[in-house]
Design an enzyme around this catalytic site. Structure first.
Site, mmCIF file in Angstrom:
data_model
loop_
_atom_site.group_PDB
_atom_site.id
_atom_site.type_symbol
_atom_site.label_atom_id
_atom_site.label_comp_id
_atom_site.label_asym_id
_atom_site.label_seq_id
_atom_site.Cartn_x
_atom_site.Cartn_y
_atom_site.Cartn_z
ATOM 1 C CE1 TYR A 1 -4.597 -0.787 0.439
ATOM 2 C CE2 TYR A 1 -3.405 -2.846 0.670
ATOM 3 C CZ TYR A 1 -4.574 -2.156 0.432
ATOM 4 O OH TYR A 1 -5.732 -2.856 0.185
ATOM 5 C CE LYS B 1 1.463 -17.880 1.442
ATOM 6 N NZ LYS B 1 0.753 -19.143 1.766
ATOM 7 C CG ASP C 1 -2.172 -20.038 3.174
ATOM 8 O OD1 ASP C 1 -1.356 -19.423 3.865
ATOM 9 O OD2 ASP C 1 -1.924 -21.145 2.673
ATOM 10 C CG ASP D 1 -7.873 -4.468 1.942
ATOM 11 O OD1 ASP D 1 -9.015 -4.288 2.397
ATOM 12 O OD2 ASP D 1 -7.503 -3.988 0.857
#
Length: 467
Positions: free
Chosen positions: A159, A231, A331, A355
């Site tokens: 971002y 992640k 995930d 997000d």
């Protein structure tokens, strides 16, 4: 500051901060942006709820002095600018504000007004509580199990907007530099000639202040755990580092009040078997111990020894009363927040993960239409509370849409100000209106025997159900 287009209310006073704590007068001035599209209807409904709750809670002893500031389409029509300098200066000066949804300008310039405000004021925490209100339609079997607060890092990750568009001179120059200086990394691109490039910065400072805020909030609000969602199995030096730096600040600054998940396993193993050796404890803590190299086994045993040194302060079950710090892959987290929501409490995560995760969780408890949000700098005290949904221009000025997102963002704002009586009344009113099935069209179409009402009428119902 002297304002040209913003009218500062007479009789109101500024909120300030001293020694890290907000100083809120009984007559505070709160800047607001009504928002674009449906924002106009939503703000008119929401502000009536806020004022009614303040009046009911304090009987006239306290009052909000609302001060309109401008951004988005209304600002552009009035002043030919999407985000006037006066608006950001007002939020800086008066510390705490609230806003409705804003459109994203088409074309060059500001990529997003919301992102621009966050960056200009360094609002590094995007705080998104997700909880269920009885009666709200939900696609899951047990939405009542969902009660989480997401701390999404607001200033870093992709971002930041560092991108090199395919076909531009900047893109070509960057790839040439990359090829020359880091040929191995350049070779990892499958189609370098047609690749657009984005850069993902994640810093120690950015991570630590986000994690610090999440842990402190969890402790202050007697939450049970903080989960670093990342992640790091793939992006080892950005998302993996976020996780590692998170554990570092947790242990360094909150050692006497937290325990990591792996430390809890090690201490629990010793509690079950006081004579357990370090090596056997390591085997129980890490099932892959036997397949590790001697060096890797040494690292696990060192981890066990370090945890056992906490015995005096954390052993004999003392750790069970402490805040649990753990982590999970992004995930996996998206799956488990759906099927095992009670395992998640406070979540600290990076910008993009946050997000996805916040919107996915909102879907479990009624959708983004009633999802509140806040952008906060916990050091300076600056905060903007906001609707998390879009402007829905096709419904503008129809008095139709659900005002819940702004109303519940206001509930967050009052709790942030320390006006908990007001916040509790707003929650009571919302719960009562929904339980009575007096709802706007988005809920009515999903509920049996619902009474569909307008945006303004939903505000009336909330006020009635405050008691």
């Amino acid at each position: 500051m002297a304002y040209t287009n913003v009218k500062v209310p007479e009789g109101g006073k500024k909120i300030s901060i001293k020694d890290g704590k907000l100083q809120v007068p009984d007559q505070p001035i709160i800047p607001f942006i009504e928002g674009d599209g449906t924002g106009r209807d939503i703000w008119r409904a929401s502000v009536r709820v806020f004022d009614a709750a303040v009046e009911k809670a304090y009987g006239g002893k306290r009052k909000i002095h609302w001060m309109e500031v401008y951004a988005g389409e209304k600002s552009f029509k009035l002043f030919q600018t999407w985000l006037p300098e006066e608006t950001t200066e007002a939020f800086k000066e008066f510390l705490v504000g609230i806003k409705g949804p804003l459109t994203t300008p088409i074309g060059g310039g500001i990529r997003s007004l919301n992102v621009a405000l966050r960056k200009l004021l360094d609002l590094y925490v995007c705080q998104r509580p997700v909880r269920y209100y009885t009666g709200v339609p939900s696609p899951v079997k047990h939405p009542e199990y969902v009660d989480m607060v997401i701390f999404r890092e607001n200033t870093e990750d992709i971002y930041t907007g560092i991108e090199f568009q395919y076909g531009t001179e900047e893109n070509t120059k960057f790839k040439e530099l990359l090829k020359e200086a880091y040929p191995k990394e350049y070779a990892k691109m499958r189609f370098p000639d047609t690749a657009a490039i984005g850069i993902k910065p994640v810093s120690v400072e950015g991570t630590e202040r986000l994690v610090r805020a999440a842990i402190q909030w969890a402790l202050d609000n007697k939450r049970k755990n903080v989960n670093f969602v990342h992640k790091g199995n793939i992006m080892k030096f950005t998302e993996g580092a976020f996780k590692d730096w998170g554990y570092t600040v947790a242990k360094r600054e909150f050692r006497d009040r937290i325990v990591t998940e792996r430390e809890s396993w090690i201490l629990g193993n010793k509690e079950k078997n006081p004579n357990l050796s370090v090596e056997d404890n390591a085997r129980m803590t890490d099932p892959g111990f036997e397949m590790m190299s001697p060096a890797q086994q040494g690292d696990i045993k060192a981890e066990v020894e370090a945890a056992l040194k906490l015995w005096d302060t954390h052993g004999d079950g003392k750790w069970k009363k402490m805040l649990l710090i753990k982590d999970s892959i992004a995930d996996v987290s998206l799956q488990f927040t759906l099927i095992r929501p009670r395992d998640y409490d406070v979540i600290a995560t990076l910008n993009l993960n946050g997000d996805y995760l916040s919107d996915a969780l909102a879907a479990q408890v009624g959708g983004i239409g009633i999802a509140p949000g806040a952008n906060i700098n916990y050091v300076s005290g600056h905060a903007i509370f906001e609707a998390t949904h879009g402007t829905a221009p096709k419904y503008a000025d129809l008095d139709k849409v659900n005002p819940g997102s702004v109303i519940l963002s206001g509930e967050m704002m009052f709790r942030y100000l320390g006006w908990t009586e007001v916040a509790d009344l707003i929650v009571k009113g919302m719960e009562g209106a929904v339980a009575a099935r007096t709802v706007t069209y988005d809920f009515a179409r999903l509920m049996d025997h619902a009474i569909e009402v307008k945006c303004s009428e939903f505000a009336d119902a909330i006020i009635r159900h405050m008691g």
